[in-house]
Design a protein around this motif. Structure first.
Motif, mmCIF file in Angstrom:
data_model
loop_
_atom_site.group_PDB
_atom_site.id
_atom_site.type_symbol
_atom_site.label_atom_id
_atom_site.label_comp_id
_atom_site.label_asym_id
_atom_site.label_seq_id
_atom_site.Cartn_x
_atom_site.Cartn_y
_atom_site.Cartn_z
ATOM 1 N N GLN A 1 10.625 -10.783 -68.005
ATOM 2 C CA GLN A 1 10.951 -9.374 -67.891
ATOM 3 C C GLN A 1 11.810 -9.703 -66.798
ATOM 4 N N ASP B 1 6.365 -14.515 -67.309
ATOM 5 C CA ASP B 1 6.704 -13.416 -67.804
ATOM 6 C C ASP B 1 8.775 -13.429 -67.735
ATOM 7 N N CYS C 1 14.055 -18.115 -65.169
ATOM 8 C CA CYS C 1 14.312 -17.425 -66.455
ATOM 9 C C CYS C 1 15.235 -18.339 -67.114
ATOM 10 N N GLN D 1 15.771 -9.245 -66.227
ATOM 11 C CA GLN D 1 16.158 -7.824 -66.135
ATOM 12 C C GLN D 1 15.657 -7.751 -64.665
ATOM 13 N N TYR D 2 14.936 -7.000 -63.504
ATOM 14 C CA TYR D 2 15.139 -6.977 -62.898
ATOM 15 C C TYR D 2 15.332 -7.854 -62.009
#
Length: 552
Positions: A38, A36, A69, A41-42
């Motif tokens: 997302q 995932d 990523c 960003q974390y």
């Protein structure tokens, strides 16, 4: 670890930078492991907190997530450096879960680069870490099996994959079970067992669908297309490839597109649609170059050379083979080098370069021997072992059948012998009764009646004393119980001929009464013989004589 929803809630409620850093790192790590994006960003938030507040904390989980990523964006070198950094940081922090995840990621990248040594070392290191804590790591085993497969050690690959399927199924891990099935199918396709390959691909497809893993479904469609191309069912291959392409477009998985286009090129080539094949292969080559997939670039160059040769663009075909050869040598892909030299030999034949053709054929032959020689020898050894096991089992079965048949025949002949003994005993009993009657009649006879009775009595006694019947019985007995009397004499030379006859009849489980009738002796005489036999053979009083005679 707590659920993502709970972690996100905690992150929103806390103001402590260290706690925020730890929670953001954990969220990024969880999201990255499930692909995932997302996670980016974390991971960025965690690293920003660490830098801004100068936190003395290892950032292994954030670096791992950031590397995933980067890998997703095909920035492979940067991802590899970050995974290596994350692994070292995790080792210092004692974060075993993150360290193992980073090692597995590096092992997977090793497979992607065709660096099988690195892939094997990283996967084995991750596996050893888990084993030291009494855990199993299926993903490491999968990579190790995959390396063996790509090194064409198919038996070792199957020895790893087949048990993993059952373990994953027992744990209810649909994705791992599907991955194992897909890898097993790849091995069976490599050894040309197309039926089993298709069975495992269908099983993998079903599992990926249940788990909702689009990447896996696409991979199976491509594998089914490759199998169909191998079987020259190119229309079916196109159908599978279009299904994969539709999913990729629907879910935006652009990084999977190069392999799909390469499959289209192979299918179009098989159908003789050369311009379409060339266009697909060129696009696949460009995307593979952009993604840094060296192995696929080399395969595309080799396939394009085949298309160009068929289009009589021979100079361009030679150029493509030269590029493919250089790439294949860089990644040490011997199987592809073998295919390249075979294609080059065909190209030299068409251009009349006989010496070059011979040289390429020589090189392809050497590569074939290097690639397949050990596998062939291993296969021969495996088949020989299997043959020896089956032959041993067949021989044992045959011996058992023969033993059963012999036992049945012995039982039948023993029954016939017993029947013969009883018949002879009845005849002798009849003759004995006749002798007694004649004896009584002779006592009262006079004149010629006395002479007649004496003649009859003499004939009856002669019949009772004849040895012909015993000799005929003995011959039949010896044909079944070979050398029994000889073995009996060797064990106890002190036995008399009469005692050996008694033993012979007792071995057939004949009663003492019938023994007495057969030998024309009194029952008490038979019992006396039995007592002497027991004493001479040193048989304890409590033991039965007949079983001991049967064992001789």
């Amino acid at each position: 670890m707590e659920s993502l929803a709970s972690l996100r809630q905690q992150l929103a409620l806390t103001d402590d930078p260290e706690t925020q850093f730890e929670i953001a790192s954990n969220i990024a790590f969880c999201l990255a492991r499930s692909w995932d994006m997302q996670a980016c960003q974390y991971a960025a938030r965690a690293l920003e907190l660490r830098q801004r507040h100068r936190l003395d904390r290892e950032a292994c989980r954030a670096w791992y997530a950031e590397a995933m990523c980067l890998d997703h964006r095909n920035r492979k070198e940067e991802a590899m450096r970050l995974w290596h950094r994350a692994e070292g940081s995790a080792q210092r922090a004692g974060d075993r879960e993150c360290r193992v995840a980073a090692l597995i990621a590096m092992a997977g990248e090793g497979l992607h680069r065709s660096d099988y040594r690195m892939a094997l070392e990283r996967a084995q290191e991750a596996e050893n870490i888990c084993r030291a804590h009494g855990e199993e790591l299926l993903s490491a085993s999968l990579i190790i099996g995959r390396v063996y497969h790509l090194q064409r050690d198919f038996l070792r690959a199957l020895d790893i994959f087949l048990p993993l399927v059952e373990k994953a199924a027992a744990q209810g891990d649909l994705v791992r079970e599907a991955n194992c099935c897909k890898n097993i199918a790849d091995v069976y396709r490599a050894i040309r067992d197309h039926e089993r390959c298709r069975q495992y691909l269908q099983r993998a497809l079903k599992l990926y669908r249940q788990a909702g893993v689009t990447v896996g479904i696409c991979a199976v469609y491509k594998a089914l297309a490759a199998l169909a191309n191998t079987e020259e069912q190119h229309d079916e291959a196109l159908r599978h490839l279009r299904a994969a392409q539709h999913l990729e477009e629907q879910h935006g998985t652009r990084r999977l597109r190069p392999v799909t286009l390469n499959g289209f090129g192979s299918a179009y080539l098989g159908l003789g649609r050369l311009p379409e094949a060339l266009a697909s292969l060129e696009e696949s080559r460009a995307l593979a170059s952009e993604a840094g997939i060296v192995n696929l670039q080399a395969h595309c160059d080799c396939d394009m050379a085949i298309v160009l040769r068929r289009l009589d663009r021979l100079d361009e075909a030679a150029d493509r083979l030269g590029r493919a050869k250089e790439l294949a040598e860089n990644i040490d892909d011997r199987l592809l080098l073998y295919e390249i030299h075979c294609q080059w030999a065909l190209l030299c034949r068409e251009t009349g370069k006989t010496d070059d053709e011979v040289e390429h054929l020589r090189r392809s032959g050497a590569l074939f021997e290097e690639l397949h020689g050990p596998a062939i020898q291993q296969g021969i050894a495996h088949l020989s072992q299997q043959y020896e096991r089956q032959r041993g089992a067949a021989e044992r079965e045959l011996l058992q059948l023969r033993a059963n048949d012999l036992e049945q025949r012995i039982e039948e002949q023993n029954a016939a012998l017993s029947k013969l003994v009883l018949s002879l005993a009845e005849r002798r009993q009849g003759l004995e009764r006749l002798r007694q009657e004649v004896e009584r009649a002779r006592e009262n006879a006079r004149g010629r009646h006395l002479a007649f009775a004496s003649d009859i009595l003499r004939d009856v006694k002669a019949q009772l004393q004849q040895e012909e019947e015993w000799e005929r019985f003995e011959r039949q007995f010896d044909s079944v119980h070979i050398q029994f009397q000889e073995r009996l004499r060797q064990r106890c030379p002190a036995l008399t001929p009469a005692e050996i006859k008694v033993c012979t009849l007792l071995r057939l489980n004949i009663s003492s009464k019938d023994v007495a009738a057969m030998l024309c002796i009194a029952l008490n005489t038979v019992n006396t013989h039995r007592q002497r036999i027991r004493r001479k053979l040193e048989i304890p009083p409590a033991a039965n004589l007949v079983p001991i005679l049967l064992e001789l």
